[in-house]
Design a protein around this motif. Structure first.
Motif, PDB file in Angstrom:
ATOM      1  N   PRO A  70       1.028  -0.981  -0.322  1.00 55.84           N
ATOM      2  CA  PRO A  70       0.118   0.341  -0.233  1.00 55.84           C
ATOM      3  C   PRO A  70       0.618   1.633  -0.048  1.00 55.84           C
ATOM      4  N   ILE A  71       0.521   2.216  -1.292  1.00 51.81           N
ATOM      5  CA  ILE A  71       0.863   3.712  -0.796  1.00 51.81           C
ATOM      6  C   ILE A  71      -0.532   4.592  -1.815  1.00 51.81           C
ATOM      7  N   ASP A  72      -0.058   5.507  -0.923  1.00 53.99           N
ATOM      8  CA  ASP A  72      -1.140   6.577  -1.607  1.00 53.99           C
ATOM      9  C   ASP A  72      -0.694   7.357  -2.701  1.00 53.99           C
ATOM     10  N   VAL A  73      -1.646   7.700  -3.733  1.00 53.78           N
ATOM     11  CA  VAL A  73      -1.102   8.352  -4.600  1.00 53.78           C
ATOM     12  C   VAL A  73      -2.117   9.569  -4.284  1.00 53.78           C
ATOM     13  N   ILE A  74      -1.560  10.324  -4.712  1.00 54.57           N
ATOM     14  CA  ILE A  74      -2.306  11.366  -4.226  1.00 54.57           C
ATOM     15  C   ILE A  74      -3.049  12.054  -5.703  1.00 54.57           C
ATOM     16  N   LEU A  75      -3.778  12.505  -6.238  1.00 61.75           N
ATOM     17  CA  LEU A  75      -3.461  12.993  -7.495  1.00 61.75           C
ATOM     18  C   LEU A  75      -4.243  13.800  -7.607  1.00 61.75           C
ATOM     19  N   SER A  76      -5.496  14.063  -6.201  1.00 63.31           N
ATOM     20  CA  SER A  76      -6.596  15.588  -6.280  1.00 63.31           C
ATOM     21  C   SER A  76      -6.538  15.253  -5.085  1.00 63.31           C
TER      22      SER A  76
END
Length: 185
Positions: A70-76
């Motif tokens: 798990p890794i958060d990818v913040i696109l917006s």
């Protein structure tokens, strides 16, 4: 069991950061909070095979960094996803912070499961296209296929569907060539 939407109001990254640690995967797609159970052992084996095949290539070529879920990818603020595998090119490593990735990676892989197939094929694919991910693979362990999509003129185009002992090459990771059989073990 399928992925479930848990809210009817717009969810933001601020809301997401305050979710309890309940052992489920949480993602926000266009302001909707999605929750899925932990992946299956088959899913995890395929993901580990991919990592074992791609990571040495990236390290040997010093071309960037590979990370797995798990890794958060913040696109917006209303789009926070946890792709199964991401690659960020060397010249863009500044988008990787201590806690997350704050822009679209160059290359993303999603390993399908019965809980996530619709989201991965539709919602996430549209989101990755919108945020200009250069290459996207959809890996299907049950069919033992890999669909390779490449961004051209702001939209994804299917470059290849691979299975068995067929070799294919990444567009983003130049000179990386894999066979489907190696991925599925």
């Amino acid at each position: 069991m399928s992925a479930t939407t848990t809210t009817s109001r717009l969810t933001t990254y601020d809301d997401y950061r305050h979710l309890p640690d309940d052992g489920k995967q949480h993602q926000i797609i266009e302001g909707e909070l999605y929750m899925t159970p932990a992946p299956t052992t088959v899913h995890q084996r395929v993901l580990l095979n991919l990592f074992r095949l791609i990571d040495p290539f990236v390290n040997d070529n010093r071309s960037g960094e590979i990370l797995i879920a798990p890794i958060d990818v913040i696109l917006s603020m209303t789009n926070v996803v946890q792709p199964d595998l991401v690659y960020v090119a060397q010249e863009r490593l500044n988008i990787i912070t201590k806690k997350n990735i704050v822009d679209a990676p160059d290359f993303i892989v999603e390993v399908l499961s019965e809980n996530t197939e619709t989201i991965d094929r539709q919602k996430k694919m549209a989101l990755y296209e919108k945020h200009k991910v250069k290459e996207y693979w959809i890996v299907d362990p049950s069919e033992k296929t890999i669909e390779q999509f490449v961004l051209k003129e702001n939209s994804f185009h299917l470059r290849a569907t691979i299975s068995g002992n067929q070799n294919f090459s990444s567009v983003v990771l130049e000179k990386l060539t894999l066979a489907a059989d190696d991925i599925f073990g």
